[in-house]
Design an enzyme around this catalytic site. Structure first.
Site, PDB file in Angstrom:
ATOM      1  N   GLY A 204       0.788  -1.231   0.000  1.00  0.00           N
ATOM      2  CA  GLY A 204       0.000   0.000   0.000  1.00  0.00           C
ATOM      3  C   GLY A 204       0.819   1.278   0.000  1.00  0.00           C
ATOM      4  O   GLY A 204       0.355   2.316   0.472  1.00  0.00           O
TER       5      GLY A 204
ATOM      6  N   ASN B  95      -6.030   2.748 -12.841  1.00  0.00           N
ATOM      7  CA  ASN B  95      -5.041   1.814 -12.312  1.00  0.00           C
ATOM      8  C   ASN B  95      -3.647   2.366 -12.580  1.00  0.00           C
ATOM      9  O   ASN B  95      -3.432   3.107 -13.544  1.00  0.00           O
ATOM     10  CB  ASN B  95      -5.200   0.458 -13.023  1.00  0.00           C
ATOM     11  CG  ASN B  95      -4.239  -0.592 -12.494  1.00  0.00           C
ATOM     12  OD1 ASN B  95      -3.995  -0.679 -11.283  1.00  0.00           O
ATOM     13  ND2 ASN B  95      -3.680  -1.397 -13.379  1.00  0.00           N
TER      14      ASN B  95
ATOM     15  N   HIS C   2       0.283   0.903 -13.233  1.00  0.00           N
ATOM     16  CA  HIS C   2       0.964  -0.357 -13.565  1.00  0.00           C
ATOM     17  C   HIS C   2       2.458  -0.076 -13.756  1.00  0.00           C
ATOM     18  O   HIS C   2       2.832   0.899 -14.407  1.00  0.00           O
ATOM     19  CB  HIS C   2       0.362  -0.946 -14.843  1.00  0.00           C
ATOM     20  CG  HIS C   2       0.942  -2.283 -15.180  1.00  0.00           C
ATOM     21  ND1 HIS C   2       0.544  -3.443 -14.542  1.00  0.00           N
ATOM     22  CD2 HIS C   2       1.917  -2.645 -16.052  1.00  0.00           C
ATOM     23  CE1 HIS C   2       1.242  -4.454 -15.009  1.00  0.00           C
ATOM     24  NE2 HIS C   2       2.083  -3.996 -15.931  1.00  0.00           N
TER      25      HIS C   2
HETATM   26  C1  GAR Z   1       2.806  -0.972  -7.568  1.00  0.00           C
HETATM   27  O1  GAR Z   1       4.110  -0.872  -8.065  1.00  0.00           O
HETATM   28  C2  GAR Z   1       1.816  -1.065  -8.702  1.00  0.00           C
HETATM   29  O2  GAR Z   1       2.232  -0.412  -9.857  1.00  0.00           O
HETATM   30  C3  GAR Z   1       1.727  -2.550  -8.922  1.00  0.00           C
HETATM   31  O3  GAR Z   1       1.777  -3.105  -7.648  1.00  0.00           O
HETATM   32  C4  GAR Z   1       2.615  -2.304  -6.830  1.00  0.00           C
HETATM   33  C5  GAR Z   1       1.913  -2.118  -5.504  1.00  0.00           C
HETATM   34  O4  GAR Z   1       2.759  -1.493  -4.578  1.00  0.00           O
HETATM   35  N1  GAR Z   1       0.524  -2.893  -9.623  1.00  0.00           N
HETATM   36  C6  GAR Z   1       0.422  -3.860 -10.523  1.00  0.00           C
HETATM   37  O5  GAR Z   1       1.334  -4.593 -10.823  1.00  0.00           O
HETATM   38  C7  GAR Z   1      -0.957  -3.985 -11.159  1.00  0.00           C
HETATM   39  N2  GAR Z   1      -0.931  -4.829 -12.307  1.00  0.00           N
HETATM   40  P1  GAR Z   1       2.154  -0.792  -3.280  1.00  0.00           P
HETATM   41  O6  GAR Z   1       1.224  -1.810  -2.629  1.00  0.00           O
HETATM   42  O7  GAR Z   1       3.349  -0.522  -2.415  1.00  0.00           O
HETATM   43  O8  GAR Z   1       1.434   0.448  -3.713  1.00  0.00           O
END
Ligand code: GAR
Length: 200
Positions: free
Chosen positions: A12, A107, A109
């Site tokens: 998060g 979103n 990514h």
């Molecule tokens: C982030 O880097 C986001 O871009 C990625 O998950 C991570 C979550 O980090 N999302 C994906 O890969 C979606 N396909 P966080 O929980 O520390 O924000």
């Protein structure tokens, strides 16, 4: 000021970046709800610390995506949520949520889409020995990381980059880019979507 829900599955850190800009008065939004599909995820502690209610569920106890998405939808409606921000939510959004929120779900990514969609985009970029990767913010549609792209920022890979170093570079960008583009989307995001034809 719009009521926003953030969906997260893990640490998060992007959720935190959004909380921080809202608390600093730099994003005109109220974060009304965290939706989390991983009981125990650190994102839930971040919500508690910021006094943000959370709806946490375990997808495995439902017989279908429709089952848990109906409950998510009830929670979104009861909190008056007008805009949905996916921040590390590692599930496809199904017709139940899209039926109500398409055009109002975005979103982030960790790649330059359409390159490296889906899971482990950072590992995919390293395995491909790509020279460039980056961050994409996009509207969400029925596909996996296929919705219309709103903004991208690139990151150059170095030969000695590891998963950790690349993730750090990418997340540093995400934490600035995502909150700043949200400000624009909350003000005029509606212009990108035609409610009648349900097309972007
Ligand atoms: C982030 O880097 C986001 O871009 C990625 O998950 C991570 C979550 O980090 N999302 C994906 O890969 C979606 N396909 P966080 O929980 O520390 O924000």
């Amino acid at each position: 000021m719009k009521n926003v829900a953030v969906f997260a599955s893990g640490n998060g850190s992007n959720f935190q970046a959004i909380i921080d800009v809202v608390q600093a008065g730099e994003l005109d939004a109220a974060i009304s709800l965290l939706v989390c599909d991983k009981p125990g995820a650190y994102a839930i502690a971040r919500a508690n610390d910021a006094n943000i209610p959370s709806f946490v569920f375990n997808p495995k106890v439902y017989s279908s995506k429709e089952g848990y998405e109906k409950e998510i939808l009830e929670n979104l409606k009861s909190h008056g949520v007008e805009f949905v921000v996916l921040a590390g939510y590692m599930r496809l959004i199904g017709p139940t949520l899209l039926g109500e929120y398409k055009g109002r779900i975005v979103n982030v990514h960790p790649s330059l889409l359409p390159a490296f969609p889906g899971k482990d985009a950072i590992g995919q970029a390293l395995a491909a020995k790509a020279n460039w990767s980056g961050v994409t913010v996009h509207f969400v549609d029925e596909g996996m990381d296929t919705g219309p792209i709103i903004i991208q920022e690139r990151v150059q890979l170095e030969e000695n980059d590891t998963r950790e170093s690349l993730q750090q570079k990418i997340q540093r960008i995400e934490h600035k880019l995502y909150p700043s583009i949200l400000q624009m989307l909350l003000i005029q995001g509606d212009v990108f979507y035609d409610k009648k034809t349900r097309a972007y």
